[in-house]
Design an enzyme around this catalytic site. Structure first.
Site, short mmCIF file in Angstrom:
data_model
loop_
_atom_site.label_atom_id
_atom_site.label_comp_id
_atom_site.label_asym_id
_atom_site.label_seq_id
_atom_site.Cartn_x
_atom_site.Cartn_y
_atom_site.Cartn_z
N GLU A 246 0.91 -1.27 0.01
CA GLU A 246 -0.07 -0.02 0.09
C GLU A 246 0.98 1.34 -0.04
O GLU A 246 0.40 2.31 -0.21
CB GLU A 246 -0.91 0.09 1.28
CG GLU A 246 -2.07 -1.10 0.95
CD GLU A 246 -2.97 -0.84 -0.07
OE1 GLU A 246 -3.27 0.15 -0.61
OE2 GLU A 246 -3.47 -1.92 -0.30
N SER A 369 6.19 4.56 10.87
CA SER A 369 6.51 6.00 11.12
C SER A 369 7.71 6.19 10.10
O SER A 369 8.26 5.09 9.91
CB SER A 369 6.92 6.08 12.59
OG SER A 369 8.09 5.09 12.72
C1 LIG Z 1 -3.42 9.35 11.94
C2 LIG Z 1 -3.33 8.20 12.69
C3 LIG Z 1 -4.11 7.25 12.67
C4 LIG Z 1 -4.08 6.10 13.18
N1 LIG Z 1 -4.88 4.81 13.07
C5 LIG Z 1 -5.08 3.76 13.78
C6 LIG Z 1 -5.98 2.81 13.59
O1 LIG Z 1 -7.03 2.90 13.09
N2 LIG Z 1 -5.69 1.43 14.34
C7 LIG Z 1 -4.53 1.31 15.01
O2 LIG Z 1 -4.48 0.27 15.52
N3 LIG Z 1 -3.44 2.38 15.11
C8 LIG Z 1 -3.73 3.34 14.65
N4 LIG Z 1 -2.62 4.49 14.65
C9 LIG Z 1 -1.55 4.24 15.27
C10 LIG Z 1 -0.41 3.98 14.55
O3 LIG Z 1 -0.36 2.69 14.07
C11 LIG Z 1 0.86 4.14 15.47
O4 LIG Z 1 0.84 5.42 16.10
C12 LIG Z 1 2.24 3.72 15.13
O5 LIG Z 1 2.46 2.62 14.58
C13 LIG Z 1 3.39 4.33 15.84
O6 LIG Z 1 3.06 3.61 16.94
P1 LIG Z 1 3.33 4.46 18.47
O7 LIG Z 1 2.10 5.66 18.33
O8 LIG Z 1 2.93 3.73 19.71
O9 LIG Z 1 4.83 5.21 18.65
P2 LIG Z 1 6.13 4.35 18.90
O10 LIG Z 1 6.07 3.13 18.20
O11 LIG Z 1 5.89 4.22 20.28
O12 LIG Z 1 6.93 5.31 18.18
C14 LIG Z 1 7.58 6.44 19.11
C15 LIG Z 1 8.60 7.01 18.14
O13 LIG Z 1 9.62 6.18 18.35
C16 LIG Z 1 10.08 5.78 17.13
N5 LIG Z 1 10.59 4.47 16.98
C17 LIG Z 1 9.70 3.41 17.17
N6 LIG Z 1 10.22 2.03 17.04
C18 LIG Z 1 11.69 2.57 16.38
C19 LIG Z 1 12.81 2.01 15.88
N7 LIG Z 1 12.93 0.46 15.82
N8 LIG Z 1 13.71 2.48 15.20
C20 LIG Z 1 13.65 3.87 15.29
N9 LIG Z 1 12.56 4.68 15.82
C21 LIG Z 1 11.63 3.95 16.33
C22 LIG Z 1 8.83 6.17 16.20
O14 LIG Z 1 9.26 6.23 14.72
C23 LIG Z 1 8.23 7.38 16.67
O15 LIG Z 1 8.83 8.59 16.42
C24 LIG Z 1 -2.89 5.77 13.76
C25 LIG Z 1 -2.10 6.81 13.97
C26 LIG Z 1 -2.40 7.95 13.38
C27 LIG Z 1 -1.09 9.07 13.54
#
Ligand SMILES: Cc1cc2nc3c(=O)[nH]c(=O)nc-3n(C[C@H](O)[C@H](O)[C@H](O)COP(=O)(O)OP(=O)(O)OC[C@H]3O[C@@H](n4cnc5c(N)ncnc54)[C@H](O)[C@@H]3O)c2cc1C
Length: 385
Positions: A246, A369
């Protein structure tokens, strides 16, 4: 199931584009064009109905399931026409996720019950993957489902569940085997009705004041055996199969082209258009977008020739979403005091500058991300450890 009669793939790209354009111009409400973010289902229901009547709700589904059966290239043409006309995404999680899930992994009974209700708009779906502390590292999720003799009992919490407060159903992941050697191995895929006893949905108000992000709590929620999709403990491989392919859509140039057009309008409204300092910044953004578009077109060509996107998909996603953010941030700067308003003002041509900026943040997080996409590029392209 009703099979769509027309083979759209047999049309030339130009004829298909014209047909879609004519349909959008005739049926998409002008007042809903170029809105920020995704509009609620209550607002886009009429448009959904028009698409459903025409058999156009599900471009990617095979025709025997009521989809359009479009090739990737025709899907991209359709998405591009929608973007150019500023059509809001409709409540499409059922179309984008649940449909492909059930077509590939569901039983005939699950397909027969759910697919027509997605096509008609009767069932709106949301996606329950992310949990507190399990986003990028999704395999660490802790919501669990325990076999109770008749079916499954689900307990735990999801977060960032987009539009759960507008949905009737949630497709979700839960841990069914805590003893598996790898965290990925003990996860299963479920279909859960959101009116089941024990489900609580709590909207989260975000900076842009929208409340369609939700937390969803599952407190001993009982679902029948046929709520499971595929085999128990195999939910991870199902999820991986669904998420692939996608990124070409997430890397499409139209969003940034639209944002650049807004930037031009704001610059004209506030008198910056023609100023050398602004024009230099504008030229850089426009040149970056032209570069991006070349990369995107190269990706399209590869898909058109029957190939698949590899790491280019990650590159396109990072570049497009970060460029959109830079364009939106420039708009906030040049709009001066109007850049901080939550609404619009005629001083900036009625453009919601701050809301556009806030919306631009989301793309670098969802769908993997930017950091995670860069990790993919580091490993697969640069072969870093
Ligand atoms: C507009 C929007 C819609 C969404 N809709 C849904 C939905 O419908 N259903 C659902 O289940 N989820 C949804 N999400 C959630 C989304 O999938 C998560 O926000 C995303 O997977 C990131 O997880 P987190 O927010 O827990 O951040 P984290 O994973 O905790 O990350 C925090 C920071 O650490 C960085 N990071 C994490 N791991 C690594 C790594 N290995 N190496 C380097 N950097 C890293 C990330 O890039 C980020 O900057 C949505 C998010 C957004 C913004």
């Amino acid at each position: 199931m009703i099979e769509t009669a027309t083979d759209y793939n047999a049309m030339t790209d130009d004829a298909f584009r014209t047909m879609v354009r004519d349909f959008v111009e005739a049926h998409y409400p002008p007042a809903l064009r170029f809105q920020i973010g995704q509009l609620p289902h209550s607002v886009t229901r009429g448009w959904y109905g028009k698409l459903a009547e025409r058999g156009w709700v599900a471009p990617a589904w095979p025709r025997e399931y009521g989809g359009m059966g479009l090739s990737p290239i025709k899907r991209i043409i359709m998405a591009r026409v929608f973007d150019e006309h500023g059509c809001s995404r409709y409540a499409d999680n059922g179309v984008m996720m649940t449909g492909p899930l059930l077509i590939k992994f569901g039983t005939p009974a699950q397909q027969a019950y759910f697919l027509p209700k997605i096509l008609s708009g009767e069932h709106v779906w949301c996606q329950g993957y992310s949990e507190p502390n399990s986003g990028s590292d999704l395999a660490s999720l802790r919501t669990e489902a325990v076999w109770n003799g008749d079916g499954w009992t689900i307990s735990g919490q999801k977060i960032w569940t987009s539009r759960a407060n507008q949905a009737q159903w949630c497709h979700m992941l839960a841990r069914t085997d805590k003893t598996a050697a790898k965290p990925q191995d003990g996860i299963s895929y479920f279909l859960v009705p959101l009116d089941a006893p024990g489900v609580t949905i709590r909207p989260i108000k975000i900076l842009s004041m929208q409340d369609d992000f939700c937390e969803v709590f599952f407190d001993q929620v009982k679902v029948p055996a046929d709520a499971l999709v595929g085999e128990a403990h195999h939910g991870w491989s199902i999820t991986k199969a669904l998420m692939g392919g996608e990124r070409l859509f997430l890397g499409a140039s139209a969003q940034s082209f639209n944002a650049l057009a807004l930037l031009r309008q704001i610059a004209r409204a506030v008198g910056s258009w023609g100023e050398p300092v602004f024009m230099e910044r504008y030229a850089r953004l426009a040149a970056d977008l032209a570069d991006h578009n070349s990369l995107y077109e190269a990706g399209l060509e590869k898909v058109r020739a029957g190939g698949e996107l590899g790491p280019e998909g990650a590159m396109l996603k990072v570049h497009q979403t970060e460029m959109y953010k830079r364009i939106a941030a420039t708009a906030v700067e040049i709009a001066g005091p109007y850049g901080g308003l939550s609404g619009a003002s005629d001083a900036v041509n009625e453009i919601q500058v701050a809301a556009t900026f806030l919306a631009s943040m989301a793309g670098t997080i969802y769908g993997g991300s930017s950091e995670v996409q860069r990790n993919i590029l580091a490993k697969q392209v640069l072969h870093l450890p």
